[in-house]
Design a protein around this motif. Sequence first.
Motif, PDB file in Angstrom:
ATOM      1  N   THR A 130       0.837  -1.209   0.000  1.00  0.00           N
ATOM      2  CA  THR A 130       0.000   0.000   0.000  1.00  0.00           C
ATOM      3  C   THR A 130       0.868   1.254   0.000  1.00  0.00           C
ATOM      4  N   LEU A 131       1.889   1.282   0.857  1.00  0.00           N
ATOM      5  CA  LEU A 131       2.764   2.445   0.944  1.00  0.00           C
ATOM      6  C   LEU A 131       3.590   2.630  -0.330  1.00  0.00           C
ATOM      7  N   LYS A 132       3.993   1.538  -0.934  1.00  0.00           N
ATOM      8  CA  LYS A 132       4.745   1.602  -2.194  1.00  0.00           C
ATOM      9  C   LYS A 132       3.930   2.332  -3.257  1.00  0.00           C
ATOM     10  N   VAL A 133       2.666   1.989  -3.385  1.00  0.00           N
ATOM     11  CA  VAL A 133       1.801   2.622  -4.390  1.00  0.00           C
ATOM     12  C   VAL A 133       1.739   4.132  -4.154  1.00  0.00           C
ATOM     13  N   LYS A 134       1.602   4.533  -2.899  1.00  0.00           N
ATOM     14  CA  LYS A 134       1.539   5.963  -2.561  1.00  0.00           C
ATOM     15  C   LYS A 134       2.859   6.656  -2.887  1.00  0.00           C
ATOM     16  N   ALA A 135       3.964   6.022  -2.531  1.00  0.00           N
ATOM     17  CA  ALA A 135       5.275   6.622  -2.778  1.00  0.00           C
ATOM     18  C   ALA A 135       5.556   6.746  -4.277  1.00  0.00           C
ATOM     19  N   ILE A 136       5.210   5.733  -5.049  1.00  0.00           N
ATOM     20  CA  ILE A 136       5.445   5.774  -6.495  1.00  0.00           C
ATOM     21  C   ILE A 136       4.567   6.853  -7.134  1.00  0.00           C
ATOM     22  N   ALA A 137       3.343   7.002  -6.659  1.00  0.00           N
ATOM     23  CA  ALA A 137       2.463   8.043  -7.191  1.00  0.00           C
ATOM     24  C   ALA A 137       3.055   9.436  -6.955  1.00  0.00           C
ATOM     25  N   ARG A 138       3.722   9.621  -5.831  1.00  0.00           N
ATOM     26  CA  ARG A 138       4.365  10.900  -5.512  1.00  0.00           C
ATOM     27  C   ARG A 138       5.627  11.085  -6.362  1.00  0.00           C
ATOM     28  N   GLY A 139       6.300   9.982  -6.697  1.00  0.00           N
ATOM     29  CA  GLY A 139       7.506  10.040  -7.507  1.00  0.00           C
ATOM     30  C   GLY A 139       8.759  10.165  -6.651  1.00  0.00           C
ATOM     31  N   ARG A 140       9.865   9.876  -7.271  1.00  0.00           N
ATOM     32  CA  ARG A 140      11.141  10.000  -6.569  1.00  0.00           C
ATOM     33  C   ARG A 140      11.387  11.486  -6.294  1.00  0.00           C
ATOM     34  N   LEU A 141      11.714  11.789  -5.039  1.00  0.00           N
ATOM     35  CA  LEU A 141      11.899  13.171  -4.629  1.00  0.00           C
ATOM     36  C   LEU A 141      13.335  13.652  -4.796  1.00  0.00           C
ATOM     37  N   HIS A 142      14.281  12.724  -4.747  1.00  0.00           N
ATOM     38  CA  HIS A 142      15.683  13.054  -4.983  1.00  0.00           C
ATOM     39  C   HIS A 142      16.444  11.767  -5.283  1.00  0.00           C
ATOM     40  N   PRO A 143      17.427  11.779  -6.179  1.00  0.00           N
ATOM     41  CA  PRO A 143      17.664  12.859  -7.123  1.00  0.00           C
ATOM     42  C   PRO A 143      16.578  12.904  -8.174  1.00  0.00           C
ATOM     43  N   PRO A 144      16.366  14.078  -8.763  1.00  0.00           N
ATOM     44  CA  PRO A 144      15.315  14.172  -9.782  1.00  0.00           C
ATOM     45  C   PRO A 144      15.630  13.276 -10.968  1.00  0.00           C
ATOM     46  N   ARG A 145      14.602  12.767 -11.575  1.00  0.00           N
ATOM     47  CA  ARG A 145      14.788  11.946 -12.776  1.00  0.00           C
ATOM     48  C   ARG A 145      15.218  12.835 -13.931  1.00  0.00           C
ATOM     49  N   ALA A 146      16.096  12.301 -14.773  1.00  0.00           N
ATOM     50  CA  ALA A 146      16.509  13.039 -15.962  1.00  0.00           C
ATOM     51  C   ALA A 146      15.325  13.139 -16.931  1.00  0.00           C
ATOM     52  N   ALA A 147      15.198  14.257 -17.575  1.00  0.00           N
ATOM     53  CA  ALA A 147      14.071  14.473 -18.499  1.00  0.00           C
ATOM     54  C   ALA A 147      14.250  13.735 -19.795  1.00  0.00           C
TER      55      ALA A 147
END
Length: 147
Positions: A130-147
């Motif tokens: 359950t927590l994984k789904v929430k965290a993935i929805a928020r996205g990685r906070l650091h380091p930012p993903r390359a565009a």
Amino acid sequence: MCDKNGPEITGVKVVLLRHVYPNWLQEDGEPSSQAFYPWRDVDHGCLSVDRDDMTTPEKAHVLFTTQPPKGFGVISVGVWGLSLEEVTAAGVSTWSDPVEATENTPANPAHALVEFEGKGDNAKKKIGRTLKVKAIARGRLHPPRAA
């Protein structure tokens, strides 16, 4: 047993920052649910996090990965976050757990613990998913993903 050094955290808007080890990363680049529940004996039923109202994802990551004595020297591929509301809704509690400086490591006043004590292995895994789904929805906070 989860050894906490502070009071329960309630009633505040805070995102809990979770560091993810490389072996917890799936092929798609997202963390596995294993990153979001205590599954090792050394965890003592608690998940280690940092509070974003006391640090930033970048500062938390630097502190976590920098070699001692200026950091904790732990490998991390990034920081994901969970709101206090998400953690509470999943049926677990969060506690302040500031880390004091030692001769070999710095202080971490932003450290907190998500307590899973009293939950069986299957319940921990379910909460972790359950927590994984929430965290993935928020996205990685650091380091930012390359565009």
